[in-house]
Design a protein around this motif. Structure first.
Motif, PDB file in Angstrom:
ATOM      1  N   ASP A  94       0.899  -1.165  -0.030  1.00 35.84           N
ATOM      2  CA  ASP A  94       0.261   0.024  -0.145  1.00 35.84           C
ATOM      3  C   ASP A  94       0.837   1.245   0.077  1.00 35.84           C
ATOM      4  OD1 ASP A  94      -2.356  -1.696   0.360  1.00 35.84           O
ATOM      5  OD2 ASP A  94      -1.888  -1.561   2.545  1.00 35.84           O
ATOM      6  N   LEU A  95       1.977   0.779   0.423  1.00 31.19           N
ATOM      7  CA  LEU A  95       3.036   2.298   0.673  1.00 31.19           C
ATOM      8  C   LEU A  95       4.562   1.651   0.580  1.00 31.19           C
ATOM      9  CD1 LEU A  95       3.434   5.349   1.519  1.00 31.19           C
ATOM     10  CD2 LEU A  95       3.264   4.452   3.804  1.00 31.19           C
ATOM     11  N   VAL A  96       5.224   2.433  -0.078  1.00 35.60           N
ATOM     12  CA  VAL A  96       6.638   2.078   0.048  1.00 35.60           C
ATOM     13  C   VAL A  96       7.777   3.008   0.602  1.00 35.60           C
ATOM     14  CG1 VAL A  96       8.648   1.612  -1.450  1.00 35.60           C
ATOM     15  CG2 VAL A  96       6.404   0.526  -2.013  1.00 35.60           C
ATOM     16  N   PHE A  97       8.481   2.829   1.601  1.00 32.33           N
ATOM     17  CA  PHE A  97       9.512   3.785   2.024  1.00 32.33           C
ATOM     18  C   PHE A  97      11.050   3.271   1.323  1.00 32.33           C
ATOM     19  CE2 PHE A  97       6.338   4.025   5.170  1.00 32.33           C
ATOM     20  CZ  PHE A  97       6.444   5.142   5.837  1.00 32.33           C
ATOM     21  N   VAL A  98      11.484   4.220   0.744  1.00 35.55           N
ATOM     22  CA  VAL A  98      12.834   3.966   0.138  1.00 35.55           C
ATOM     23  C   VAL A  98      13.837   4.713   0.592  1.00 35.55           C
ATOM     24  CG1 VAL A  98      12.313   5.064  -2.038  1.00 35.55           C
ATOM     25  CG2 VAL A  98      14.086   3.047  -2.183  1.00 35.55           C
ATOM     26  N   ASP A  99      15.086   4.264   0.828  1.00 39.86           N
ATOM     27  CA  ASP A  99      16.251   5.197   1.278  1.00 39.86           C
ATOM     28  C   ASP A  99      16.836   5.496  -0.024  1.00 39.86           C
ATOM     29  OD1 ASP A  99      18.402   5.895   2.847  1.00 39.86           O
ATOM     30  OD2 ASP A  99      19.413   4.288   2.686  1.00 39.86           O
ATOM     31  N   PHE A 100      17.382   6.613   0.139  1.00 36.87           N
ATOM     32  CA  PHE A 100      17.851   7.400  -1.043  1.00 36.87           C
ATOM     33  C   PHE A 100      19.259   6.709  -1.268  1.00 36.87           C
ATOM     34  CE2 PHE A 100      20.828  10.680  -2.875  1.00 36.87           C
ATOM     35  CZ  PHE A 100      20.120  10.983  -4.090  1.00 36.87           C
ATOM     36  N   SER A 101      20.006   6.498  -0.450  1.00 38.69           N
ATOM     37  CA  SER A 101      21.604   6.304  -0.862  1.00 38.69           C
ATOM     38  C   SER A 101      21.840   4.879  -0.467  1.00 38.69           C
ATOM     39  CB  SER A 101      22.294   6.835   0.396  1.00 38.69           C
ATOM     40  OG  SER A 101      22.310   8.156   0.328  1.00 38.69           O
ATOM     41  N   MET A 102      21.648   4.067  -1.761  1.00 43.52           N
ATOM     42  CA  MET A 102      21.772   2.618  -1.748  1.00 43.52           C
ATOM     43  C   MET A 102      22.701   2.544  -3.214  1.00 43.52           C
ATOM     44  SD  MET A 102      18.269   1.021  -0.736  1.00 43.52           S
ATOM     45  CE  MET A 102      17.220   1.966  -2.152  1.00 43.52           C
ATOM     46  N   PRO A 103      23.260   1.192  -3.061  1.00 41.95           N
ATOM     47  CA  PRO A 103      24.031   0.706  -4.060  1.00 41.95           C
ATOM     48  C   PRO A 103      23.215  -0.066  -5.234  1.00 41.95           C
ATOM     49  CG  PRO A 103      24.583  -0.911  -2.310  1.00 41.95           C
ATOM     50  CD  PRO A 103      23.613   0.193  -1.757  1.00 41.95           C
ATOM     51  N   LEU A 125      21.214   0.641  -7.153  1.00 39.18           N
ATOM     52  CA  LEU A 125      19.784   1.555  -7.903  1.00 39.18           C
ATOM     53  C   LEU A 125      19.428   2.439  -6.463  1.00 39.18           C
ATOM     54  CD1 LEU A 125      17.753   1.798 -10.281  1.00 39.18           C
ATOM     55  CD2 LEU A 125      16.427   0.149  -8.886  1.00 39.18           C
ATOM     56  N   ASN A 126      19.736   3.802  -6.564  1.00 36.62           N
ATOM     57  CA  ASN A 126      19.486   4.642  -5.392  1.00 36.62           C
ATOM     58  C   ASN A 126      18.068   4.923  -5.353  1.00 36.62           C
ATOM     59  OD1 ASN A 126      18.797   7.039  -7.005  1.00 36.62           O
ATOM     60  ND2 ASN A 126      20.930   7.594  -6.885  1.00 36.62           N
ATOM     61  N   GLY A 127      17.421   5.536  -4.312  1.00 37.92           N
ATOM     62  CA  GLY A 127      15.803   5.600  -4.181  1.00 37.92           C
ATOM     63  C   GLY A 127      15.378   6.441  -5.424  1.00 37.92           C
ATOM     64  N   ARG A 128      16.063   7.703  -5.800  1.00 36.31           N
ATOM     65  CA  ARG A 128      15.493   8.361  -6.780  1.00 36.31           C
ATOM     66  C   ARG A 128      15.448   7.487  -8.216  1.00 36.31           C
ATOM     67  NH1 ARG A 128      13.715  13.607  -8.556  1.00 36.31           N
ATOM     68  NH2 ARG A 128      14.169  13.659 -10.778  1.00 36.31           N
ATOM     69  N   GLU A 129      16.315   6.611  -8.497  1.00 39.16           N
ATOM     70  CA  GLU A 129      16.350   5.818  -9.700  1.00 39.16           C
ATOM     71  C   GLU A 129      15.232   4.762  -9.332  1.00 39.16           C
ATOM     72  OE1 GLU A 129      21.036   6.084 -10.642  1.00 39.16           O
ATOM     73  OE2 GLU A 129      20.334   4.620  -9.291  1.00 39.16           O
ATOM     74  N   PHE A 130      14.885   4.292  -8.150  1.00 42.03           N
ATOM     75  CA  PHE A 130      14.032   3.035  -8.015  1.00 42.03           C
ATOM     76  C   PHE A 130      12.705   3.561  -8.214  1.00 42.03           C
ATOM     77  CE2 PHE A 130      10.663   1.744  -4.838  1.00 42.03           C
ATOM     78  CZ  PHE A 130      10.676   0.474  -5.108  1.00 42.03           C
ATOM     79  N   ILE A 131      12.403   5.028  -7.610  1.00 43.25           N
ATOM     80  CA  ILE A 131      11.067   5.867  -7.981  1.00 43.25           C
ATOM     81  C   ILE A 131      10.954   6.040  -9.293  1.00 43.25           C
ATOM     82  CG2 ILE A 131      10.142   7.945  -7.569  1.00 43.25           C
ATOM     83  CD1 ILE A 131      11.665   8.222  -4.740  1.00 43.25           C
ATOM     84  N   GLU A 132      11.893   6.304 -10.168  1.00 45.22           N
ATOM     85  CA  GLU A 132      11.783   6.585 -11.641  1.00 45.22           C
ATOM     86  C   GLU A 132      11.334   5.272 -12.152  1.00 45.22           C
ATOM     87  OE1 GLU A 132      15.535   8.403 -12.791  1.00 45.22           O
ATOM     88  OE2 GLU A 132      14.759  10.454 -11.922  1.00 45.22           O
ATOM     89  N   LYS A 133      11.779   4.337 -11.788  1.00 46.10           N
ATOM     90  CA  LYS A 133      11.472   2.914 -12.487  1.00 46.10           C
ATOM     91  C   LYS A 133      10.022   2.557 -11.949  1.00 46.10           C
ATOM     92  CE  LYS A 133      15.649   0.347 -13.206  1.00 46.10           C
ATOM     93  NZ  LYS A 133      15.619   0.395 -14.709  1.00 46.10           N
ATOM     94  N   MET A 134       9.681   2.762 -10.847  1.00 42.17           N
ATOM     95  CA  MET A 134       8.504   2.446 -10.355  1.00 42.17           C
ATOM     96  C   MET A 134       7.137   3.236 -11.078  1.00 42.17           C
ATOM     97  SD  MET A 134       7.931   0.302  -7.527  1.00 42.17           S
ATOM     98  CE  MET A 134       6.389   0.871  -6.545  1.00 42.17           C
ATOM     99  N   LYS A 135       7.588   4.629 -11.209  1.00 41.92           N
ATOM    100  CA  LYS A 135       6.607   5.570 -12.054  1.00 41.92           C
ATOM    101  C   LYS A 135       6.689   5.114 -13.618  1.00 41.92           C
ATOM    102  CE  LYS A 135       5.494   7.691  -8.279  1.00 41.92           C
ATOM    103  NZ  LYS A 135       4.305   7.311  -7.694  1.00 41.92           N
ATOM    104  N   SER A 136       7.575   4.166 -14.139  1.00 43.34           N
ATOM    105  CA  SER A 136       7.434   3.848 -15.465  1.00 43.34           C
ATOM    106  C   SER A 136       6.659   2.716 -15.762  1.00 43.34           C
ATOM    107  CB  SER A 136       8.883   3.664 -15.982  1.00 43.34           C
ATOM    108  OG  SER A 136       9.415   2.456 -15.568  1.00 43.34           O
TER     109      SER A 136
END
Length: 139
Positions: free
Chosen positions: A62-71, A73-84
């Motif tokens: 229902d909701l995803v929490f994602v850390d920004f700094s990760m090896p 695939l960082n959090g922003r890249e993860f979000i961009e993939k999710m939104k695609s």
């Protein structure tokens, strides 16, 4: 914060946390459990594997929490993939980081359905923030 806010039922019953720091993830799950709202909190330490899993999952969070700094695939890249991906783009996401609020705001301002949260310095502060975030997102 009023008692009405604290005692409000949570709409989010199935949360996914993606954070490569196992200590942070453990503390996060304990904080969610302390809210006593019967929320299932799954964790992952790999954003890329999480994304691949979500693409084929039958039971989406229902909701995803994602850390920004990760090896990988960082959090922003993860979000961009999710939104695609059409079936994933409507899942609310909260980007977490120890960066300043201004940086997080800038990182998320152009991303629809994405909020941010600075990582708190104490367990109690995390519990308070989670309660506020989860209640606010229901409005």
């Amino acid at each position: 914060m009023s008692n009405a806010t604290i005692n409000r039922p949570m709409l989010y019953k199935n949360i996914l946390l993606i954070d490569d720091d196992s200590d942070d993830a453990e503390i996060f799950v304990e904080a969610v459990d302390s809210l006593q709202k019967q929320i299932i909190c799954r964790t992952s330490n790999n954003a890329l594997k999480s994304f691949e899993g979500l693409k084929i999952a039958e039971d989406l969070p229902d909701l995803v929490f994602v850390d920004f700094s990760m090896p990988a695939l960082n959090g922003r890249e993860f979000i961009e993939k999710m939104k695609s991906v059409k079936r994933l783009q409507y899942i609310p996401i909260i980007l977490m980081s120890s960066h300043a609020v201004e940086v997080l705001c800038e990182l998320t301002q152009k991303l629809e359905g994405v909020s941010y949260m600075t990582k708190p310095n104490s367990f109690q502060e995390l519990v308070i923030k989670l309660n506020e975030v989860l209640t606010k997102m229901q409005d």
